[in-house]
Design a protein around this motif. Structure first.
Motif, PDB file in Angstrom:
ATOM      1  N   THR A 201       0.846  -1.483  -0.619  1.00 34.94           N
ATOM      2  CA  THR A 201       0.064   0.126  -0.012  1.00 34.94           C
ATOM      3  C   THR A 201       0.226   1.461  -0.307  1.00 34.94           C
ATOM      4  OG1 THR A 201      -0.307   0.169   2.269  1.00 34.94           O
ATOM      5  CG2 THR A 201      -1.547  -0.686   1.749  1.00 34.94           C
ATOM      6  N   ASN A 202       0.333   2.206   0.091  1.00 30.48           N
ATOM      7  CA  ASN A 202       0.867   2.940  -0.322  1.00 30.48           C
ATOM      8  C   ASN A 202      -0.210   4.297  -0.649  1.00 30.48           C
ATOM      9  OD1 ASN A 202       3.253   4.852  -0.493  1.00 30.48           O
ATOM     10  ND2 ASN A 202       2.997   5.471  -2.411  1.00 30.48           N
ATOM     11  N   LEU A 203      -0.646   4.950   0.381  1.00 34.26           N
ATOM     12  CA  LEU A 203      -1.999   5.744   0.613  1.00 34.26           C
ATOM     13  C   LEU A 203      -2.203   7.105   1.091  1.00 34.26           C
ATOM     14  CD1 LEU A 203      -3.315   3.532   3.151  1.00 34.26           C
ATOM     15  CD2 LEU A 203      -3.386   3.019   0.621  1.00 34.26           C
ATOM     16  N   PRO A 205      -1.597  11.060  -0.053  1.00 34.03           N
ATOM     17  CA  PRO A 205      -1.583  11.459   1.252  1.00 34.03           C
ATOM     18  C   PRO A 205      -3.775  10.781   0.813  1.00 34.03           C
ATOM     19  CG  PRO A 205      -2.550  13.464  -0.436  1.00 34.03           C
ATOM     20  CD  PRO A 205      -1.191  12.316  -1.281  1.00 34.03           C
ATOM     21  N   THR A 206      -4.156  10.632  -0.159  1.00 37.70           N
ATOM     22  CA  THR A 206      -5.888  10.642  -0.280  1.00 37.70           C
ATOM     23  C   THR A 206      -6.443   9.052  -0.647  1.00 37.70           C
ATOM     24  OG1 THR A 206      -5.557  12.202  -2.178  1.00 37.70           O
ATOM     25  CG2 THR A 206      -5.585  12.930  -0.043  1.00 37.70           C
ATOM     26  N   SER A 207      -5.130   8.192  -0.052  1.00 33.11           N
ATOM     27  CA  SER A 207      -6.159   7.068  -0.730  1.00 33.11           C
ATOM     28  C   SER A 207      -6.099   5.987  -0.047  1.00 33.11           C
ATOM     29  CB  SER A 207      -4.503   6.521  -1.774  1.00 33.11           C
ATOM     30  OG  SER A 207      -4.464   7.262  -2.718  1.00 33.11           O
ATOM     31  N   ALA A 208      -6.172   6.515   1.415  1.00 34.21           N
ATOM     32  CA  ALA A 208      -6.866   5.470   2.477  1.00 34.21           C
ATOM     33  C   ALA A 208      -8.141   4.663   1.863  1.00 34.21           C
ATOM     34  CB  ALA A 208      -6.848   6.113   3.795  1.00 34.21           C
ATOM     35  N   ARG A 209      -9.368   6.425   1.155  1.00 36.59           N
ATOM     36  CA  ARG A 209     -10.324   5.626   0.508  1.00 36.59           C
ATOM     37  C   ARG A 209     -10.510   5.031  -0.796  1.00 36.59           C
ATOM     38  NH1 ARG A 209     -10.843  12.328  -1.129  1.00 36.59           N
ATOM     39  NH2 ARG A 209      -9.733  12.414   1.340  1.00 36.59           N
ATOM     40  N   ARG A 210      -9.143   4.828  -1.339  1.00 36.52           N
ATOM     41  CA  ARG A 210      -9.402   3.894  -2.072  1.00 36.52           C
ATOM     42  C   ARG A 210      -9.386   2.277  -2.130  1.00 36.52           C
ATOM     43  NH1 ARG A 210      -5.983   6.222  -7.665  1.00 36.52           N
ATOM     44  NH2 ARG A 210      -7.145   4.192  -8.357  1.00 36.52           N
TER      45      ARG A 210
END
Length: 953
Positions: A201-203, A205-210
């Motif tokens: 994973t690489n989240l 700044p705003t990829s946790a929502r993915r």
């Protein structure tokens, strides 16, 4: 690769039962494997007219609901190894994941609407539970907002009550990315040359929502408990240690991790791989460094494992605050878009930032590894334990991590003696970007940083390098002890929470007062304009009248700053006959009153900003410049090393801004002929590179390159010649850097001895094939210069070696060298290879294209290439990627004609720039500056070089 495949019936059944809303009972069910028949089918969200539900303002989540805890189940459907079937040319790989999550939250203000983030996920109908009454609540509708907010909005039949406790459960599925975003797949080979796959994973700044629906903002901190289903034979890693793990069937197993501390969503991390690990020396914290088994067996992680323990111990003592976890895992990934990512407890790195290969890696590569590790470990306090409230102040994370790495590297590897080099690198990176009107403040207005593209625009040299420089300036002002005491209390007080810069100023001010020291101005008064304004000042000293003034420094001399900018500037100065002194400059200008100390006596020079502790440039009257340059030429050691470098940098950049004559800048390079220290040479070559970029397509280039630069570098090259010829290097790290500089400048400017040396050493390697006697420090520069002087044979030899090498360091050196050829057809071939991830890894596309663009023969090729293939090379830059901005800035550095400006403007207007938009505006502004500068300075520069070279004959 196919994007999805159908789950086996057993796994489909398992996922139906294993919802996170019942995660406590889930584990026992998996252990006994009593699974009821049910199908897991993701339901597409119904379309609801956007007019029925009003989103919150300014694209930020409302604070009516605050998350407290997530329970997440993830199942990435991928194979770590592919077994090819007979008559099947392309083996299947499954790039699909599904899962479920429950978020427990408290209602702080009664509302019927639940807003959270979700992007590119197919989400099931939600289930909302009133935890106080254990009652399922009625959901009227739910919708995914089709805009940049990424809001998933759920409308309830009744209000959620103030102070009520609730949970939201969802099932979801999504794609495993092939573009290094969110949850992505990475491919690599082992010694048997079979492909292996991993996911990571690489989240930020705003990829946790993915990855899962969540409250994806940095101050929405919560506890995360993750359970992962993965294939047997692989190991899953996350932020915390494994709580339990067990087999499900012959193919799958599950791993559950302990709950994390309260943290931001972007710090959640997961890897699933067949990697092995090296354990660091005994420490309070268990430290494991993971990598490909081949790299572990060869000992390539040994250096990182040792230095990590040393740096972690230093930080714990320096901050008087323990690292917040019992374990620390760090992993060297074959693919990662940033150089490294500071996920709490599981730090991810590109392989080249963590692996050191004896006999292959440059000795200087240890500096890179130590610096990157020091930066990421600093984040375990600045960013992970204490987090900025919003992305507009990301500098509180990145600026601090950069600044603290100076101290940590100097402590862990004092023999490197590179603290000054690290500072100067960051100072000049910040200065260059901050001299444009398209810069941004360290602490930008929150409303200016809303969308993902705007957030990504904050990850630049301003936040990293300028942030570090203003912290260094503040530490110098309050003195290190008060600064250290202040940040210790800041960390302890805000541990587990969020803070802004005002909180930081309070603690440092309190530390000053506790030591009974006056502070005029106060810390807040001093720092406010340095962080809330763009740019920096140039301080101009007149040593005849004693007057001193400040002005916003801009490359565009015709631009008028829209801000009435002033800074409180700490002025330090010395002369050749007096001790250092200091005073404040807080107004636009001070006259002769009380400034007699700035009036130079006969033969006396004045030097301002000792050791460049202040974030400002300095200009002088011509008489003082002449005396300083005379000192450089006659006895440079009288001027501190960092100032020798900075005098050159200031002179050239003042000339770019038309504040001094361009010939003064050129005269500042004369002393280099007898200079052997690295920093002045680095400063001069970096600044002369601007002249090369502006003039290497004109008649100026001949006398500049063939005579002047070749002449200036000759003594430096000869200083190292004996060592270079015999493939040895100095013991001193600074001299090792300068040996590389000497070879690069001498060979690229056609010094016969250098070109002959590089081509002979490369030819010897070609003849012996597997025996490479070139010293590891010198390989990168010799490879490049030999390929540049060579033809197809040399290029294809380097390409073959690149393809067949499994050594990360060697591949990086060869990849750069391949861009050095002067043959345009080879460069075009190389550009085409960047479109094939089996040839050039996706994470290396940007740097490879930028290397080619740096070559005069490749710049136009690279510009045409990125426009033709923007969607691929930018890799969807606005959705979590930062490389697109670097690509625009790198490929347009030579632009200096009206035609190129118009092409760039058309590119901006006709392309989905998003995360690269700010960089494109900066490139346009810089191109405008370049056009004007070339028009005004071409003749003077040509005349100066012709006159100087005539004097050499």
């Amino acid at each position: 690769m196919p994007g999805k495949s159908t789950l086996s019936k057993a796994l489909a059944v398992a996922f139906a039962v294993l919802t996170v809303s019942a995660i406590g009972g889930m584990i026992s069910m998996m252990i006994v494997f009593e699974i009821q028949t049910n199908n897991l089918t993701m339901t597409e969200l119904p379309t609801v007219p956007s007019t029925t539900l009003a989103p919150p303002p300014v694209m930020r989540l409302p604070r009516s609901l605050i998350p407290e805890r997530y329970e997440i189940l993830l199942h990435p459907q991928f194979y770590s190894r592919i077994v090819e079937e007979v008559n099947v040319t392309t083996p299947n790989q499954t790039l699909f994941f599904n899962g479920s999550s429950t978020v427990y939250f408290r209602c702080h203000q009664a509302t019927k609407h639940i807003f959270l983030h979700s992007f590119e996920l197919s989400v099931s109908p939600p289930e909302v539970i009133d935890r106080d009454n254990n009652k399922k609540l009625s959901v009227l509708s739910h919708q995914q907002h089709d805009d940049e907010s990424d809001f998933l909005e759920i409308e309830m039949e009744e209000n959620l009550k103030t102070n009520g406790n609730y949970s939201l459960s969802l099932s979801f599925d999504g794609e495993i990315s092939e573009y290094l975003q969110a949850l992505y797949v990475s491919k690599y080979t082992e010694t048997d040359l079979d492909f292996r796959f991993l996911v990571a994973t690489n989240l930020e700044p705003t990829s946790a929502r993915r990855l899962f629906p969540c409250f994806d903002e940095p101050d929405m901190k919560a506890v995360f408990q993750l359970t992962v289903i993965h294939r047997r034979g692989t190991e899953a890693l996350s932020n915390t240690r494994q709580q339990r793990s067990s087999s499900i069937d012959e193919e799958w197993k599950y791993t559950q991790f302990f709950p994390t501390p309260k943290m931001s969503s972007y710090l959640l991390a997961l890897t699933i791989s067949e990697f092995k690990f090296t354990t660091s020396p005994e420490n309070r914290v268990t430290i494991k460094t993971y990598a490909r088994p081949e790299a572990i067996d060869a000992g390539h992680t040994r250096y990182a494992a040792e230095i990590t323990a040393e740096i972690l111990k230093f930080y714990e003592e320096h901050f008087d605050l323990q690292y917040g976890m019992e374990d620390l895992a760090q992993i060297a990934l074959p693919d990662l878009e940033p150089l490294a990512m500071e996920n709490w407890g599981l730090i991810t790195y590109q392989e080249g930032a963590l692996l050191y290969e004896e006999g292959v890696s440059s000795w200087l590569h240890k500096e890179v590894i130590t610096t990157v590790i020091a930066h990421e470990l600093a984040h375990q306090w600045f960013g992970n334990q204490v987090t900025m409230k919003w992305w507009n102040e990301i500098w509180l994370n990145e600026g601090f991590a950069t600044y603290m790495s100076y101290l940590a590297v100097d402590h862990a590897e004092p023999k490197f003696q590179i603290k000054e080099k690290m500072i100067m690198d960051d100072l000049h990176a910040a200065f260059e970007e901050d001299a444009l009107l398209t810069s941004h403040p360290l602490s930008a207005p929150p409303n200016d940083v809303q969308t993902t593209g705007e957030i990504l625009g904050m990850f630049d040299a301003i936040s990293y390098s300028k942030g570090a420089m203003v912290l260094r300036m503040l530490a110098e002002y309050v003195k290190d002890k008060a600064f250290d005491d202040g940040i210790r209390e800041y960390l302890k007080t805000h541990r587990g929470g969020n803070a802004d810069q005002e909180d930081l100023w309070v603690f440092i001010q309190n530390a000053l007062q506790a030591r009974n020291k006056e502070s005029k101005p106060t810390v807040q008064e001093f720092m406010e304009n340095w962080t809330t304004q763009i740019g920096y000042p140039v301080v101009t000293i007149n040593t005849i009248s004693g007057s001193i003034n400040q002005k916003h420094f801009l490359y565009n001399s015709s631009a008028v700053s829209k801000y009435g900018l002033l800074w409180k500037i700490p002025i330090t100065y010395t002369t050749n006959i007096s001790e250092p002194n200091d005073f404040w400059l807080g107004e636009r200008e001070r006259g002769t009153d009380g400034m007699d100390e700035l009036i130079s006596k006969k033969g006396e020079w004045i030097l301002v900003n000792i050791n460049t502790t202040g974030y400002y440039r300095v200009n002088y009257n011509v008489e003082n410049w002449d005396r300083l340059l005379w000192q450089l030429e006659t006895n440079p050691s009288r001027i501190p090393l960092m100032n020798r470098a900075q005098l050159v940098d200031d002179a050239f950049n003042l000339a770019r801004a038309k504040q001094v004559d361009v010939t003064l800048a050129l005269k500042s390079t004369r002393f280099l002929r007898s200079e052997t220290a690295y920093l002045p040479w680095e400063s001069a070559i970096r600044n002369l590179e601007y002249f090369i970029l502006m003039f290497d397509r004109s008649e100026v280039y001949g006398p500049m390159q063939q005579l002047y630069l070749r002449h200036q570098v000759e003594e430096l090259y000869n200083f190292f010649k004996n060592q270079t010829d015999y493939s040895t290097v100095p013991d001193d790290h600074s001299l090792q850097h300068n040996q590389i500089t000497a070879i690069e400048v001498a060979c690229s400017n056609g010094l016969p001895d250098c070109v002959e040396m590089a081509t002979e050493k490369f030819a010897e390697w070609m003849d012996r094939n597997d025996t490479n006697t070139i010293h590891t420090n010198l390989r990168s520069v010799i490879y490049c210069q030999a390929v540049a002087a060579g033809d197809k044979k040399e290029w294809e030899f380097a390409w073959e070696k690149f393809l067949n090498s499994t050594d990360t360091s060697e591949k990086d050196q060869l990849r750069k060298a391949l861009s050095c050829t002067k043959k345009t057809w080879l460069l075009n071939r190389y550009l085409s290879y960047t479109l094939d991830p089996d040839k050039i890894r996706l994470m290396d596309v940007t740097s490879t294209v930028n290397h080619i663009a740096q070559n005069a023969a490749g710049q136009a090729l690279a510009w045409n290439f990125i426009r033709a293939h923007w969607d691929y090379v930018s890799q969807g830059g606005w959705r979590g990627r930062r490389d697109a901005a670097s690509l625009v800035m790198g490929v347009t550095r030579r632009f200096s004609t009206p035609f190129e400006l118009q092409e760039l403007i058309r590119f901006r207007d006709n392309t989905e720039m998003n995360g690269a938009y700010r960089a494109t505006l900066q490139a346009i502004e810089q191109t405008q500056v370049n056009i004007q500068w070339v028009q005004e300075n071409h003749d003077a520069v040509l005349e100066w070089f012709e006159r100087e070279t005539a004097n050499l004959e």
